[in-house]
Design a protein around this motif. Sequence first.
Motif, PDB file in Angstrom:
ATOM      1  N   SER A  15      -9.286   3.766  -9.972  1.00 55.00           N
ATOM      2  CA  SER A  15      -7.122   3.400  -9.339  1.00 55.00           C
ATOM      3  C   SER A  15      -8.257   3.372  -8.335  1.00 55.00           C
ATOM      4  O   SER A  15      -7.122   2.485  -7.567  1.00 55.00           O
ATOM      5  CB  SER A  15      -6.920   4.967  -9.360  1.00 55.00           C
ATOM      6  N   ILE A  16      -9.222   3.493  -7.130  1.00 58.81           N
ATOM      7  CA  ILE A  16      -8.765   3.091  -5.490  1.00 58.81           C
ATOM      8  C   ILE A  16      -9.200   1.939  -5.388  1.00 58.81           C
ATOM      9  O   ILE A  16      -9.027   1.729  -4.446  1.00 58.81           O
ATOM     10  CB  ILE A  16     -10.425   4.323  -5.089  1.00 58.81           C
ATOM     11  N   TYR A  17      -9.461   1.379  -6.460  1.00 55.27           N
ATOM     12  CA  TYR A  17      -9.729  -0.466  -5.763  1.00 55.27           C
ATOM     13  C   TYR A  17      -8.341  -0.906  -6.417  1.00 55.27           C
ATOM     14  O   TYR A  17      -8.160  -1.425  -5.253  1.00 55.27           O
ATOM     15  CB  TYR A  17     -10.568  -0.748  -7.165  1.00 55.27           C
ATOM     16  N   ALA A  18      -7.445  -0.156  -7.344  1.00 55.70           N
ATOM     17  CA  ALA A  18      -6.514  -0.601  -6.750  1.00 55.70           C
ATOM     18  C   ALA A  18      -5.483  -0.091  -5.854  1.00 55.70           C
ATOM     19  O   ALA A  18      -4.631  -1.343  -4.690  1.00 55.70           O
ATOM     20  CB  ALA A  18      -5.282  -0.532  -8.324  1.00 55.70           C
ATOM     21  N   GLN A  19      -5.626   0.639  -5.251  1.00 58.01           N
ATOM     22  CA  GLN A  19      -5.290   1.652  -3.828  1.00 58.01           C
ATOM     23  C   GLN A  19      -5.712   0.547  -2.331  1.00 58.01           C
ATOM     24  O   GLN A  19      -4.546   0.272  -2.010  1.00 58.01           O
ATOM     25  CB  GLN A  19      -5.240   3.022  -3.827  1.00 58.01           C
ATOM     26  N   LEU A  20      -6.615   0.412  -2.880  1.00 60.19           N
ATOM     27  CA  LEU A  20      -6.929  -0.598  -0.838  1.00 60.19           C
ATOM     28  C   LEU A  20      -6.850  -1.873  -1.227  1.00 60.19           C
ATOM     29  O   LEU A  20      -6.225  -2.217  -0.692  1.00 60.19           O
ATOM     30  CB  LEU A  20      -9.031  -0.598  -1.312  1.00 60.19           C
ATOM     31  N   MET A  21      -6.375  -2.067  -2.283  1.00 58.72           N
ATOM     32  CA  MET A  21      -6.165  -3.432  -2.488  1.00 58.72           C
ATOM     33  C   MET A  21      -4.471  -3.561  -2.298  1.00 58.72           C
ATOM     34  O   MET A  21      -4.211  -4.772  -2.025  1.00 58.72           O
ATOM     35  CB  MET A  21      -5.798  -3.581  -3.980  1.00 58.72           C
ATOM     36  N   LEU A  22      -3.947  -3.050  -2.575  1.00 58.12           N
ATOM     37  CA  LEU A  22      -2.208  -3.173  -2.091  1.00 58.12           C
ATOM     38  C   LEU A  22      -2.526  -2.788  -0.459  1.00 58.12           C
ATOM     39  O   LEU A  22      -1.461  -3.097   0.274  1.00 58.12           O
ATOM     40  CB  LEU A  22      -1.827  -2.058  -2.971  1.00 58.12           C
ATOM     41  N   ASN A  23      -3.367  -1.979  -0.551  1.00 58.92           N
ATOM     42  CA  ASN A  23      -3.371  -1.279   0.934  1.00 58.92           C
ATOM     43  C   ASN A  23      -3.526  -2.885   2.081  1.00 58.92           C
ATOM     44  O   ASN A  23      -2.820  -2.180   3.604  1.00 58.92           O
ATOM     45  CB  ASN A  23      -3.998  -0.171   1.717  1.00 58.92           C
ATOM     46  N   LYS A  24      -4.263  -3.467   1.747  1.00 64.96           N
ATOM     47  CA  LYS A  24      -5.218  -4.691   2.367  1.00 64.96           C
ATOM     48  C   LYS A  24      -3.742  -5.508   2.171  1.00 64.96           C
ATOM     49  O   LYS A  24      -3.639  -6.517   3.476  1.00 64.96           O
ATOM     50  CB  LYS A  24      -6.290  -4.663   2.221  1.00 64.96           C
ATOM     51  N   LEU A  25      -3.356  -6.124   1.172  1.00 63.50           N
ATOM     52  CA  LEU A  25      -2.610  -6.803   1.147  1.00 63.50           C
ATOM     53  C   LEU A  25      -0.867  -6.018   1.936  1.00 63.50           C
ATOM     54  O   LEU A  25      -0.195  -7.617   2.415  1.00 63.50           O
ATOM     55  CB  LEU A  25      -2.158  -7.033  -0.953  1.00 63.50           C
ATOM     56  N   VAL A  26      -1.034  -4.984   2.160  1.00 67.46           N
ATOM     57  CA  VAL A  26       0.029  -4.847   2.840  1.00 67.46           C
ATOM     58  C   VAL A  26       0.248  -5.634   4.262  1.00 67.46           C
ATOM     59  O   VAL A  26       0.773  -5.938   4.969  1.00 67.46           O
ATOM     60  CB  VAL A  26       0.491  -3.375   3.228  1.00 67.46           C
ATOM     61  N   LYS A  27      -1.293  -5.293   4.611  1.00 67.85           N
ATOM     62  CA  LYS A  27      -1.805  -5.566   5.615  1.00 67.85           C
ATOM     63  C   LYS A  27      -1.643  -7.075   5.882  1.00 67.85           C
ATOM     64  O   LYS A  27      -1.706  -7.592   7.335  1.00 67.85           O
ATOM     65  CB  LYS A  27      -2.880  -4.706   6.267  1.00 67.85           C
ATOM     66  N   LEU A  28      -1.890  -7.850   4.966  1.00 70.10           N
ATOM     67  CA  LEU A  28      -2.043  -8.783   5.242  1.00 70.10           C
ATOM     68  C   LEU A  28      -1.263  -9.922   5.221  1.00 70.10           C
ATOM     69  O   LEU A  28      -1.781 -11.337   4.722  1.00 70.10           O
ATOM     70  CB  LEU A  28      -3.402  -9.700   4.824  1.00 70.10           C
ATOM     71  N   LYS A  29       0.468  -9.245   4.656  1.00 69.41           N
ATOM     72  CA  LYS A  29       1.690 -10.218   4.699  1.00 69.41           C
ATOM     73  C   LYS A  29       1.886 -11.166   4.981  1.00 69.41           C
ATOM     74  O   LYS A  29       2.681 -11.951   4.147  1.00 69.41           O
ATOM     75  CB  LYS A  29       2.665  -8.682   4.441  1.00 69.41           C
ATOM     76  N   ASP A  30       1.011 -11.918   5.757  1.00 73.40           N
ATOM     77  CA  ASP A  30       1.354 -13.104   6.568  1.00 73.40           C
ATOM     78  C   ASP A  30       0.718 -14.360   5.620  1.00 73.40           C
ATOM     79  O   ASP A  30       1.389 -15.064   6.236  1.00 73.40           O
ATOM     80  CB  ASP A  30       1.290 -13.005   8.517  1.00 73.40           C
ATOM     81  N   TYR A  56       1.410   4.602  -5.957  1.00 76.89           N
ATOM     82  CA  TYR A  56       2.114   3.496  -6.728  1.00 76.89           C
ATOM     83  C   TYR A  56       3.302   3.395  -6.160  1.00 76.89           C
ATOM     84  O   TYR A  56       3.704   1.460  -6.162  1.00 76.89           O
ATOM     85  CB  TYR A  56       1.573   3.420  -7.894  1.00 76.89           C
ATOM     86  N   ASN A  57       3.850   4.187  -6.087  1.00 73.05           N
ATOM     87  CA  ASN A  57       5.635   3.891  -5.821  1.00 73.05           C
ATOM     88  C   ASN A  57       6.146   3.761  -3.798  1.00 73.05           C
ATOM     89  O   ASN A  57       6.710   3.382  -4.100  1.00 73.05           O
ATOM     90  CB  ASN A  57       5.999   5.390  -6.894  1.00 73.05           C
ATOM     91  N   ASP A  58       4.860   4.405  -3.394  1.00 73.12           N
ATOM     92  CA  ASP A  58       5.462   3.968  -2.412  1.00 73.12           C
ATOM     93  C   ASP A  58       5.216   2.258  -2.089  1.00 73.12           C
ATOM     94  O   ASP A  58       5.463   1.740  -0.124  1.00 73.12           O
ATOM     95  CB  ASP A  58       4.291   4.808  -1.294  1.00 73.12           C
ATOM     96  N   TYR A  59       4.716   1.229  -2.234  1.00 70.71           N
ATOM     97  CA  TYR A  59       4.301   0.183  -1.906  1.00 70.71           C
ATOM     98  C   TYR A  59       5.686  -1.037  -1.693  1.00 70.71           C
ATOM     99  O   TYR A  59       6.464  -0.700  -2.335  1.00 70.71           O
ATOM    100  CB  TYR A  59       3.183  -0.316  -3.061  1.00 70.71           C
ATOM    101  N   PRO A  60       5.855  -1.812  -0.660  1.00 68.92           N
ATOM    102  CA  PRO A  60       7.258  -2.899  -1.035  1.00 68.92           C
ATOM    103  C   PRO A  60       6.996  -3.898  -1.543  1.00 68.92           C
ATOM    104  O   PRO A  60       7.416  -5.105  -1.504  1.00 68.92           O
ATOM    105  CB  PRO A  60       7.143  -3.137   0.599  1.00 68.92           C
ATOM    106  N   PHE A  61       6.630  -3.900  -2.704  1.00 73.09           N
ATOM    107  CA  PHE A  61       6.058  -4.988  -3.108  1.00 73.09           C
ATOM    108  C   PHE A  61       6.477  -4.713  -4.400  1.00 73.09           C
ATOM    109  O   PHE A  61       6.968  -3.078  -5.214  1.00 73.09           O
ATOM    110  CB  PHE A  61       4.570  -5.119  -3.765  1.00 73.09           C
ATOM    111  N   PRO A  62       7.464  -5.796  -5.198  1.00 76.83           N
ATOM    112  CA  PRO A  62       8.048  -5.375  -6.609  1.00 76.83           C
ATOM    113  C   PRO A  62       7.383  -5.318  -7.317  1.00 76.83           C
ATOM    114  O   PRO A  62       6.399  -6.033  -7.862  1.00 76.83           O
ATOM    115  CB  PRO A  62       8.808  -6.736  -7.125  1.00 76.83           C
ATOM    116  N   PHE A  63       7.396  -3.810  -8.481  1.00 77.39           N
ATOM    117  CA  PHE A  63       7.390  -3.663  -9.936  1.00 77.39           C
ATOM    118  C   PHE A  63       7.768  -3.966 -10.456  1.00 77.39           C
ATOM    119  O   PHE A  63       8.890  -4.325 -11.815  1.00 77.39           O
ATOM    120  CB  PHE A  63       6.568  -1.817  -9.728  1.00 77.39           C
TER     121      PHE A  63
END
Length: 188
Positions: A15-30, A56-63
Amino acid sequence: MSNKIIIAVTGASGSIYAQLMLNKLVKLKDQYEAVGIVMSKNAKEVWQTELGNDSYNDYPFPFYEKTDFTAPFASGSARYNTMIVVPCSMGTLGRIAAGVSDDLITRSADVVLKERRKLILMVRETPYNLIHIRNMETVTLAGGIICPATPSYYSLPTTIEELAETVVDRALDLAGLDLQTYRWGAEK
């Protein structure tokens, strides 16, 4: 075509891979137009077990639910051009390799492959048996990319997060995103 990304999280350990992936995608939003997330029930349970939270509920992406075949990326006409399965269980790999589209994760992978777009599977298992290897071969021959969740050490990571980021950064490189990360031969 603008960059639209599907992130699928399965119940494999990592799960750490998914968490870090989502964290990075938040930062790369442009660098993308849209990100859609689908998580299996097992993925949520593994996340809670391994990371001790339900962030995982805290991300700004549609689930989207695994049963939601009305999700935009269930059709090639929505033009999602990259799918990353992080982590990818061997069961999910097997269903993708066999063309079994029985949920939104496998349907989306099927769509990405049939549309000749980018499918990246961050497989997470050890050791591999012959069935796993043949399934990886089948997906590769169909145009998918197998990106094992195997960390690298040449960047001299000092934390578990830095170690896991070596895999996440590699997958994001494969997805065509521009990120600041350690490069072989570069000074740390």
